[in-house]
Design a protein around this motif. Structure first.
Motif, PDB file in Angstrom:
ATOM      1  N   MET A   1       0.846  -1.191   0.000  1.00 14.54           N
ATOM      2  CA  MET A   1       0.000   0.000   0.000  1.00 14.54           C
ATOM      3  C   MET A   1       0.879   1.237   0.000  1.00 14.54           C
ATOM      4  N   LYS A   2       0.527   2.181  -0.827  1.00 14.75           N
ATOM      5  CA  LYS A   2       1.160   3.500  -0.819  1.00 14.75           C
ATOM      6  C   LYS A   2       0.131   4.491  -1.327  1.00 14.75           C
ATOM      7  N   ILE A   3      -0.105   5.549  -0.585  1.00 14.31           N
ATOM      8  CA  ILE A   3      -1.105   6.547  -0.949  1.00 14.31           C
ATOM      9  C   ILE A   3      -0.465   7.921  -0.830  1.00 14.31           C
ATOM     10  N   SER A   4      -0.540   8.723  -1.869  1.00 17.30           N
ATOM     11  CA  SER A   4      -0.015  10.082  -1.782  1.00 17.30           C
ATOM     12  C   SER A   4      -0.912  10.924  -0.879  1.00 17.30           C
ATOM     13  N   SER A   5      -0.324  11.912  -0.255  1.00 15.23           N
ATOM     14  CA  SER A   5      -1.108  12.773   0.628  1.00 15.23           C
ATOM     15  C   SER A   5      -2.195  13.505  -0.153  1.00 15.23           C
ATOM     16  N   HIS A   6      -1.900  13.878  -1.390  1.00 14.46           N
ATOM     17  CA  HIS A   6      -2.900  14.555  -2.220  1.00 14.46           C
ATOM     18  C   HIS A   6      -4.120  13.666  -2.445  1.00 14.46           C
ATOM     19  N   PHE A   7      -3.883  12.411  -2.814  1.00 17.07           N
ATOM     20  CA  PHE A   7      -4.996  11.520  -3.116  1.00 17.07           C
ATOM     21  C   PHE A   7      -5.758  11.154  -1.849  1.00 17.07           C
ATOM     22  N   LEU A   8      -5.025  10.987  -0.768  1.00 14.47           N
ATOM     23  CA  LEU A   8      -5.674  10.663   0.502  1.00 14.47           C
ATOM     24  C   LEU A   8      -6.648  11.764   0.906  1.00 14.47           C
ATOM     25  N   ALA A   9      -6.271  13.001   0.627  1.00 20.00           N
ATOM     26  CA  ALA A   9      -7.124  14.131   0.997  1.00 20.00           C
ATOM     27  C   ALA A   9      -8.403  14.187   0.168  1.00 20.00           C
ATOM     28  N   LEU A  10      -8.444  13.470  -0.946  1.00 18.83           N
ATOM     29  CA  LEU A  10      -9.656  13.457  -1.779  1.00 18.83           C
ATOM     30  C   LEU A  10     -10.725  12.509  -1.241  1.00 18.83           C
ATOM     31  N   ILE A  11     -10.344  11.596  -0.329  1.00 17.41           N
ATOM     32  CA  ILE A  11     -11.309  10.644   0.216  1.00 17.41           C
ATOM     33  C   ILE A  11     -12.324  11.390   1.077  1.00 17.41           C
ATOM     34  N   GLN A  12     -13.590  11.156   0.798  1.00 15.53           N
ATOM     35  CA  GLN A  12     -14.653  11.781   1.589  1.00 15.53           C
ATOM     36  C   GLN A  12     -15.225  10.828   2.623  1.00 15.53           C
ATOM     37  N   GLU A  13     -15.252   9.531   2.290  1.00 10.53           N
ATOM     38  CA  GLU A  13     -15.764   8.547   3.231  1.00 10.53           C
ATOM     39  C   GLU A  13     -15.267   7.170   2.831  1.00 10.53           C
ATOM     40  N   LYS A  14     -15.313   6.242   3.774  1.00 11.37           N
ATOM     41  CA  LYS A  14     -14.921   4.868   3.498  1.00 11.37           C
ATOM     42  C   LYS A  14     -15.765   4.298   2.353  1.00 11.37           C
ATOM     43  N   GLY A  15     -15.081   3.660   1.404  1.00  2.17           N
ATOM     44  CA  GLY A  15     -15.778   2.998   0.315  1.00  2.17           C
ATOM     45  C   GLY A  15     -16.168   3.891  -0.833  1.00  2.17           C
ATOM     46  N   ASP A  16     -15.780   5.172  -0.800  1.00  2.00           N
ATOM     47  CA  ASP A  16     -16.117   6.030  -1.926  1.00  2.00           C
ATOM     48  C   ASP A  16     -15.163   5.728  -3.091  1.00  2.00           C
ATOM     49  N   PRO A  17     -15.385   6.313  -4.281  1.00  2.00           N
ATOM     50  CA  PRO A  17     -14.570   5.954  -5.447  1.00  2.00           C
ATOM     51  C   PRO A  17     -13.070   6.214  -5.289  1.00  2.00           C
ATOM     52  N   ILE A  18     -12.703   7.160  -4.466  1.00  2.00           N
ATOM     53  CA  ILE A  18     -11.285   7.437  -4.224  1.00  2.00           C
ATOM     54  C   ILE A  18     -10.714   6.397  -3.270  1.00  2.00           C
ATOM     55  N   TRP A  19     -11.430   6.104  -2.196  1.00  2.00           N
ATOM     56  CA  TRP A  19     -11.021   5.073  -1.234  1.00  2.00           C
ATOM     57  C   TRP A  19     -10.776   3.738  -1.945  1.00  2.00           C
ATOM     58  N   LYS A  20     -11.713   3.330  -2.789  1.00  2.00           N
ATOM     59  CA  LYS A  20     -11.613   2.016  -3.429  1.00  2.00           C
ATOM     60  C   LYS A  20     -10.365   1.878  -4.294  1.00  2.00           C
ATOM     61  N   GLN A  21      -9.917   2.976  -4.877  1.00  2.00           N
ATOM     62  CA  GLN A  21      -8.730   2.922  -5.725  1.00  2.00           C
ATOM     63  C   GLN A  21      -7.439   2.799  -4.930  1.00  2.00           C
ATOM     64  N   ALA A  22      -7.459   3.269  -3.689  1.00  2.00           N
ATOM     65  CA  ALA A  22      -6.219   3.440  -2.944  1.00  2.00           C
ATOM     66  C   ALA A  22      -6.042   2.506  -1.758  1.00  2.00           C
ATOM     67  N   VAL A  23      -7.143   2.098  -1.126  1.00  2.00           N
ATOM     68  CA  VAL A  23      -7.064   1.382   0.152  1.00  2.00           C
ATOM     69  C   VAL A  23      -7.239  -0.118  -0.076  1.00  2.00           C
ATOM     70  N   PRO A  24      -6.326  -0.944   0.460  1.00  2.00           N
ATOM     71  CA  PRO A  24      -6.427  -2.399   0.282  1.00  2.00           C
ATOM     72  C   PRO A  24      -7.753  -2.960   0.776  1.00  2.00           C
ATOM     73  N   SER A  25      -8.217  -3.996   0.066  1.00  2.00           N
ATOM     74  CA  SER A  25      -9.472  -4.672   0.403  1.00  2.00           C
ATOM     75  C   SER A  25      -9.236  -6.172   0.476  1.00  2.00           C
ATOM     76  N   ALA A  26      -9.944  -6.838   1.374  1.00  2.62           N
ATOM     77  CA  ALA A  26      -9.803  -8.290   1.514  1.00  2.62           C
ATOM     78  C   ALA A  26     -10.145  -9.017   0.218  1.00  2.62           C
TER      79      ALA A  26
END
Length: 362
Positions: free
Chosen positions: A53-78
């Motif tokens: 996992m690696k997330i840039s600070s810029h992209f992380l700041a775009l996340i509005q809530e868990k499971g949104d389209p930005i979260w899904k691209q960046a955060v590992p999922s089972a």
């Protein structure tokens, strides 16, 4: 080297605020931020042991809530660990690798991997098997690839990829581009990058000054959702476009992220507004660990049909399947050509209106 704002494994600070009348606050780590938004940190840690996992600070700041389209691209999922259908190298890149880091599949062009680093490790990456596992691609390996190109006069087009080429320093990029430009039969150099979306601060006047020395130079960029286009990314795109670099986009059709035709139309229109020509929409590659992102072919047809005629042609890219080892195949919705014979073709427009187009009498 440029200053990296990337966050990896929760070890890098994300938010640090201070004011004249208050002591500096302790920075919030990426783990703390994801946990605060409801992330299952045990699950995330388990997945990133297999797929980093690696997330840039810029992209992380775009996340509005868990499971949104930005979260899904960046955060590992089972779900990444429960894909038993796909394979690590679905495009058979290993088969077409002629020297380390150089893929020669098509007759007149090659892909040269100049970086093993990305500003963010996208969860749907085609090279999920390898990205993030090496500190950085050695320059000596890149020179071996350039020597291969020198020895193959049929190569007129070189695509720099990785990882992300813009994760090399300005000096390293200058050396790589200069060496390629010294080869008489290399007509076009392309760079594939997601930096303007995930780390736009990397695009600086100094970087652009290096790039513009080596025209004709093209850039293929990755934007997956309209929220990725904001003032920061628009500034980066303006710098590149003003330098005379033709910009194209390669978007992956992703379930739950951009497979809504209205979302995709908004993305394509925002790209064109920022002088980025939509080039490809890819059906998701058959990569191990990304099955949960895949859509049906019909979903791709729905998107293209929603764009065709309902917005300007500049906003309509090709729908592409990158076939296993066989290259890119453009796919057209079947609704437009209804029938054909020696006398005529029966065709339909975006409204469903039917016309006959007569064949010439030969």
């Amino acid at each position: 080297m440029f200053d990296s704002a990337s966050i990896s494994s929760g070890k890098t600070d994300f938010i640090a605020e201070s004011s004249d009348d208050k002591p500096p606050q302790r920075a919030e780590t990426v783990h703390e931020l994801l946990a605060r938004l409801g992330g299952d940190m045990e699950e995330i840690d388990r997945v990133k042991k297999v797929y980093p996992m690696k997330i840039s600070s810029h992209f992380l700041a775009l996340i509005q809530e868990k499971g949104d389209p930005i979260w899904k691209q960046a955060v590992p999922s089972a779900e990444e660990l429960s894909d038993f259908r796909n394979v690590a190298d679905p495009l058979s890149e290993g088969r077409d690798t002629k020297v380390p880091g150089l893929i020669h599949r098509y007759p007149d062009r090659v892909l040269l991997m100049v970086s093993s680093k990305c500003a963010m490790y996208c969860r749907f990456c085609t090279r999920k098997r390898s990205v993030g596992r090496v500190e950085q691609t050695p320059m000596q390996q890149i020179f071996q690839g350039i020597d291969y190109i020198r020895g193959h006069p049929e190569v007129r087009d070189v695509l720099l990829s990785g990882g992300d080429p813009l994760l090399r320093s300005n000096r390293e990029l200058d050396i790589i581009l200069r060496e390629l430009r010294s080869i008489p039969h290399v007509e076009i150099i392309r760079i594939g990058s997601r930096v303007p979306s995930v780390m736009p601060e990397r695009v600086t006047p100094r970087l652009v000054k290096v790039l513009k020395k080596y025209h004709p130079l093209y850039m293929n960029l990755h934007f997956e959702h309209p929220r990725e286009i904001n003032p920061d990314s628009e500034r980066a795109l303006k710098l590149l476009a003003d330098a005379g670099i033709p910009l194209g986009s390669q978007t992956v059709l992703l379930r739950g992220i951009n497979d809504d035709p209205e979302v995709m139309k908004e993305l394509m229109q925002k790209l064109v507004k920022n002088r980025v020509r939509p080039y490809y929409i890819y059906l998701c590659d058959l990569v191990k660990g990304v099955e949960h992102f895949r859509t049906t072919l019909q979903a791709g047809f729905d998107v293209i049909c929603h764009l065709q005629g309902h917005t300007s042609g500049l906003c309509v890219p090709h729908l592409i399947i990158d076939s296993p080892g066989g290259g890119k195949i453009p796919i057209l919705p079947p609704d437009y050509l209804l029938a054909t014979d020696e006398e005529k073709a029966v065709i339909s427009n975006y409204k469903g209106e039917v016309y006959e187009y007569p064949n010439p009498r030969i």
